[in-house]
Design an enzyme around this catalytic site. Structure first.
Site, PDB file in Angstrom:
ATOM      1  N   GLN A 334     -15.684  -7.582  19.114  1.00 24.35           N
ATOM      2  CA  GLN A 334     -14.334  -6.402  19.605  1.00 24.35           C
ATOM      3  C   GLN A 334     -14.241  -6.852  21.041  1.00 24.35           C
ATOM      4  OE1 GLN A 334     -12.102  -4.123  16.461  1.00 24.35           O
ATOM      5  NE2 GLN A 334     -10.982  -6.723  17.544  1.00 24.35           N
ATOM      6  N   GLN A 426      -7.226  -3.611  21.278  1.00 20.15           N
ATOM      7  CA  GLN A 426      -7.906  -3.924  20.937  1.00 20.15           C
ATOM      8  C   GLN A 426      -8.411  -5.460  20.484  1.00 20.15           C
ATOM      9  OE1 GLN A 426      -9.605  -2.382  17.660  1.00 20.15           O
ATOM     10  NE2 GLN A 426      -7.972  -2.543  16.969  1.00 20.15           N
ATOM     11  N   THR A 502     -16.740   0.184  15.665  1.00 16.70           N
ATOM     12  CA  THR A 502     -18.160  -0.277  14.226  1.00 16.70           C
ATOM     13  C   THR A 502     -17.137  -1.249  13.916  1.00 16.70           C
ATOM     14  OG1 THR A 502     -19.239   2.002  14.203  1.00 16.70           O
ATOM     15  CG2 THR A 502     -19.835   0.784  12.738  1.00 16.70           C
ATOM     16  N   HIS A 503     -16.660  -2.244  14.592  1.00 16.67           N
ATOM     17  CA  HIS A 503     -16.505  -4.058  14.216  1.00 16.67           C
ATOM     18  C   HIS A 503     -17.016  -5.013  14.545  1.00 16.67           C
ATOM     19  CE1 HIS A 503     -12.303  -1.316  14.757  1.00 16.67           C
ATOM     20  NE2 HIS A 503     -12.787  -0.697  14.370  1.00 16.67           N
ATOM     21  N   ASN A 504     -18.034  -4.590  13.666  1.00 19.99           N
ATOM     22  CA  ASN A 504     -19.283  -5.610  14.006  1.00 19.99           C
ATOM     23  C   ASN A 504     -18.913  -6.759  12.702  1.00 19.99           C
ATOM     24  OD1 ASN A 504     -20.405  -3.084  13.939  1.00 19.99           O
ATOM     25  ND2 ASN A 504     -21.503  -4.068  15.505  1.00 19.99           N
TER      26      ASN A 504
END
Lengths: 573, 247
Positions: A334, A426, A502-504
């Protein structure tokens, strides 16, 4: 020799959002499901002392213990990957409910453009718009196909929101289950400014309930109290939808769901191209146990889903040199740093109050909602102002040029403590051929198994996008009347030490073609009919939104696929 | 007006909140933690009496030597000094906070990955040393003292404020030559630990009397802001986690 247990219909590896959803759907249909969770049990009562920034936000109380297992990271293949020894860029969930316990609750649907990104980009801009190394591909599913599952997940959570006014957004089959959250003065300022700029703001879709709500499974939850402790914390009201207060109790109530905590799965067992069960360790005794099952479902976080497949020798590992193979392919993240901070000399805000998904957002610069012909990137990002609760240890911004400590720092940080607002993009994250996950050759976990290795850095795509989003964010803050605005001027390299999100995503991507994807659009492995893998690992790229809405939708889709498989066998597509 | 507001805000207490919302949803009692928060017949009109100022049993050392404590107290006071806004790190108990933290998990890096092999890495790969935080403080404080004696001919805590600032700045900017650890790495650890001590819940030994929070009008741990979220800024009397123990 491992102790062998009686066979289950379905075994789940990990009991967070995806595991909980699949458990609730399948147990309702009468299947016997075993959920293996390596962390401990969690319940609402645990959060009696949750308003503790040090314990939860700085000492990472709810997160995976890195001393036992972490990841390794390198920016590119020429340098040695080294372990992430301390938390920074992202926070790995642990325990019942997983990351679903400590999330903010911002629950979006991806854009129709996302699911057909390659076709639509070429259609509008031509093949040359896509850099040679950028490995975007269509997802093998359309927005309209996924819509019913989005709707289902939103109803489970009771998502509070209002229609996205941008025409680029996908059509909804039904309205949001609950109305949007309350508007704070800062949110109203953003709304006015964005409208003045001819943009299309709307209230952020929120899993923090705007009002009390009973979901279709009969689960009742109380309204959010805006206490300001969501992300990194568990909710002491159960007002934030998480697996522990929504889907897990539904599964348990059927009598068909058995959760075993402290159960660390090390291998998926298989004979030929059929999974036979899993091998796990009871971490309280050290005993090795075999759980046979007709169907195995990987429902842990991105990294562990990929790691288990690679360690178990299942699927075709991705080879970055040739671009062939699929397990570990298209790791993405991200672009979070394209933002601006506005300082207000004469206005104070109660920004200590808030909720994880209290915010206002716009999609005018997201997806292909704007013309990219003369821009050095594709896709874009949502731009938002959130009021998640600014806690004092982690929020001490001072105008650029102010020293970071001492008399002047103290004075300025106190002055602006309640006088600054952030507006940020984002940004989406596109996959590249040389960004991938594989097994680290050197570093091991507490069981002697290899850690997962991330090879990833920002590209021109990300650098251009971040600066673009930062400029747009600064324009909005200017319109809001900020006296001083600091915004990102240059993205710099990907740095694992600073928190971003925490956007893996990626590593077990979905698609229509077995040669370029790992799972079909029911999240069933192309190579192993009775093995399903579900989560953000299925994303072929990451959009300009938080991922959980799409993760939840995919989990409902997966549950349906498992049920189909049970009846017909073979590939369900 | 301001006073009137203040009084009104104070009524946004946990107890009031409980009474107003009643904790039922569509006629169903909502389980979980809420039930356990309902006061059990205690006289909750009395606010928590402040702990006797002269008898803070928490203010003793778990890890530091007296010298390490003095240096830490002096250095953190320069990072967050007393001024017209209110107390600095020293009066807030920040050195006690750091001492107590070093004595536990954080000091031992108990939840960090500390397996070998150790290789120096790129900055973006993060800390790759084998030293634990308590080792870093041991070495860092000793080097701070050595450097003060070399440059200023005095112990750090005996130097003037300006001189202390200069020493700290040299650490911050890596102008000190150390072989065992990164001077700026130590400084950043000291700085972040100082802010933690200023602003964490007083249960950890810093933020004495919640004065860190009061200086920035942070209300600490409140059960609900639903009634003020739509309104303009309001001061709210802070509460610590200890207040929850009354229920």
């Amino acid at each position: 020799m491992a102790r062998k247990l009686p066979k289950a219909d379905v075994v789940l590896v990990g009991v967070g959002w995806t595991g909980g959803i699949i458990a609730s759907e399948l147990t309702k249909k009468g299947l016997k499901v075993v959920g293996l969770e390596r962390g401990k049990e969690r319940k609402t009562e645990d959060y009696f002392m949750v308003h503790d920034e040090l314990r939860y936000a700085l000492r990472y109380d709810l997160f995976q213990d890195l001393s036992k297992e972490t990841i390794t990271f390198r920016g590119n293949e020429r340098i040695r990957a080294l372990p992430m020894r301390q938390y920074g860029s992202f926070l790995l969930g642990d325990g019942l409910g997983g990351s679903g316990v400590h999330w903010n609750g911002q629950t979006y649907r991806f854009l129709p453009y996302d699911f057909e990104i390659r076709s639509k980009t070429i259609e509008k801009y031509g093949q040359n718009k896509i850099p040679a190394e950028m490995s975007i591909q269509d997802w093998g599913i359309t927005y309209d196909q996924l819509e019913p599952y989005y709707d289902k997940f939103e109803k489970t959570c009771g998502i509070s929101g209002e229609e996205n006014p941008h025409p680029g957004a996908g059509k909804r089959s039904d309205k949001f289950p609950t109305p949007p959250m309350k508007k704070s003065p800062a949110i109203k300022m953003f709304e006015t400014a964005a409208k003045n700029l001819k943009l299309n703001p709307y209230m952020m879709p929120s899993a923090n309930l705007s009002e009390s709500y009973k979901n279709p499974d009969g689960i009742s939850r109380a309204a959010c109290q805006y206490c300001g402790y969501c992300e990194r914390f568990g909710c002491e009201y159960g007002a934030k939808a998480d697996p522990v207060v929504t889907v897990i109790p539904v599964a348990k109530k059927t009598g068909n769901f058995e959760i075993r905590t402290h159960s660390h799965v090390r291998r998926i067992l298989h004979t030929g191209n059929k999974a036979t069960g899993v091998l796990y360790v009871d971490t309280t005794t050290g005993e090795e146990i075999e759980q046979p099952a007709d169907i195995v479902v990987l429902t842990s976080y991105v990294f562990n889903n990929v790691r288990l497949l690679l360690m178990s020798d299942l699927g075709r590992p991705y080879d970055p040199a040739t671009g062939t193979g699929v397990i570990g392919k298209n790791y993405a993240y991200q672009v979070m740093k394209g933002n601006a901070v506005g300082f207000f000399n004469d206005k104070e805000f109660s920004t200590f109050a808030g909720a994880g998904s209290l915010g206002i957002v716009l999609d005018d610069y997201n997806g292909d909602n704007f013309d990219h012909s003369n821009l050095g990137f594709i896709h874009g990002g949502s731009i938002s102002l959130t009021q998640t609760g600014l806690r004092p240890i982690q929020n001490n911004p001072v105008p650029k040029g102010t020293p970071a400590w001492g008399k002047e720092f103290k004075q300025q940080s106190l002055k602006y403590a309640n006088r600054f607002l952030s507006v940020g993009g984002q940004g989406s994250s596109m996959p590249f051929k040389h960004h991938y996950l594989d097994l680290d050759p050197t570093y091991k976990d507490a069981f002697g198994d290899p850690l997962i290795r991330i090879t990833f850095d920002f590209e021109d795509q990300d650098r251009n996008l971040a600066v673009f989003l930062a400029e747009k964010s600064a324009q909005i803050l200017k319109e809001m009347g900020a006296n001083h605005i600091d915004s990102l001027k240059e993205l710099g390299p990907y740095d694992i030490t600073t928190y971003q999100s925490t956007h893996n995503t990626g590593g077990v991507i979905m698609g229509a073609d077995p040669s370029t994807s790992a799972v079909n659009n029911y999240l069933q492995m192309w190579d192993v009919d009775n093995l399903f893998v579900v989560g953000a690992a299925n994303f072929a790229h990451n959009s300009g939104y938080n991922p959980t809405g799409t993760v939840g939708a995919l989990a409902y889709r997966c549950a349906e696929g498992i049920d189909k498989y049970r009846q017909t066998g073979g590939q369900v597509v | 007006m301001a006073e009137e507001n203040k009084e009104k805000q104070e009524t946004l207490s946990r107890r009031r909140f409980l009474r107003n919302t009643g904790f039922t949803v569509g006629g169903l009692a909502v389980g979980g933690i809420l039930g356990s928060l309902v006061p059990r017949g205690k006289d909750d009109n009395k606010n928590n009496p402040p702990a006797p100022q002269d008898q803070d049993f928490n203010q003793a050392l778990m890890y530091f030597t007296p010298e390490q404590f003095r240096i830490t107290e002096a250095a953190t006071e320069r990072i967050f000094p007393e001024d017209d806004n209110g107390p600095g790190a020293k009066a807030l108990g920040v050195a006690y906070f750091i001492d107590h933290q070093l004595a536990g998990d954080w000091g031992f890096n108990a939840r960090d990955y500390m397996q070998s092999p150790f290789f120096p890495g790129e900055k973006v790969q993060g800390y790759q040393g084998r030293l634990k935080r308590r080792d870093i403080f041991d070495i860092g404080l000793r080097e701070l003292q050595n450097y003060s004696n070399t440059v200023g001919k005095k112990n750090f805590e005996e130097l003037s404020g300006d001189e202390q600032d200069k020493i700290l700045k040299d650490f911050e900017e890596d102008k000190v030559n150390l072989t065992t650890l990164s001077p700026s790495g130590f400084f950043q650890l000291l700085r972040s630990a100082t802010l933690e001590g200023v602003y964490s819940d007083p249960l950890y030994g810093g933020n004495k009397n919640m004065d860190g929070w009061k200086m920035r009008n942070y209300p600490g741990s409140q059960m609900a802001y639903a009634e003020i979220i739509e309104k303009d800024f309001q001061k709210i009397k802070p509460q610590s986690l200890q207040s929850h123990m009354k229920h």
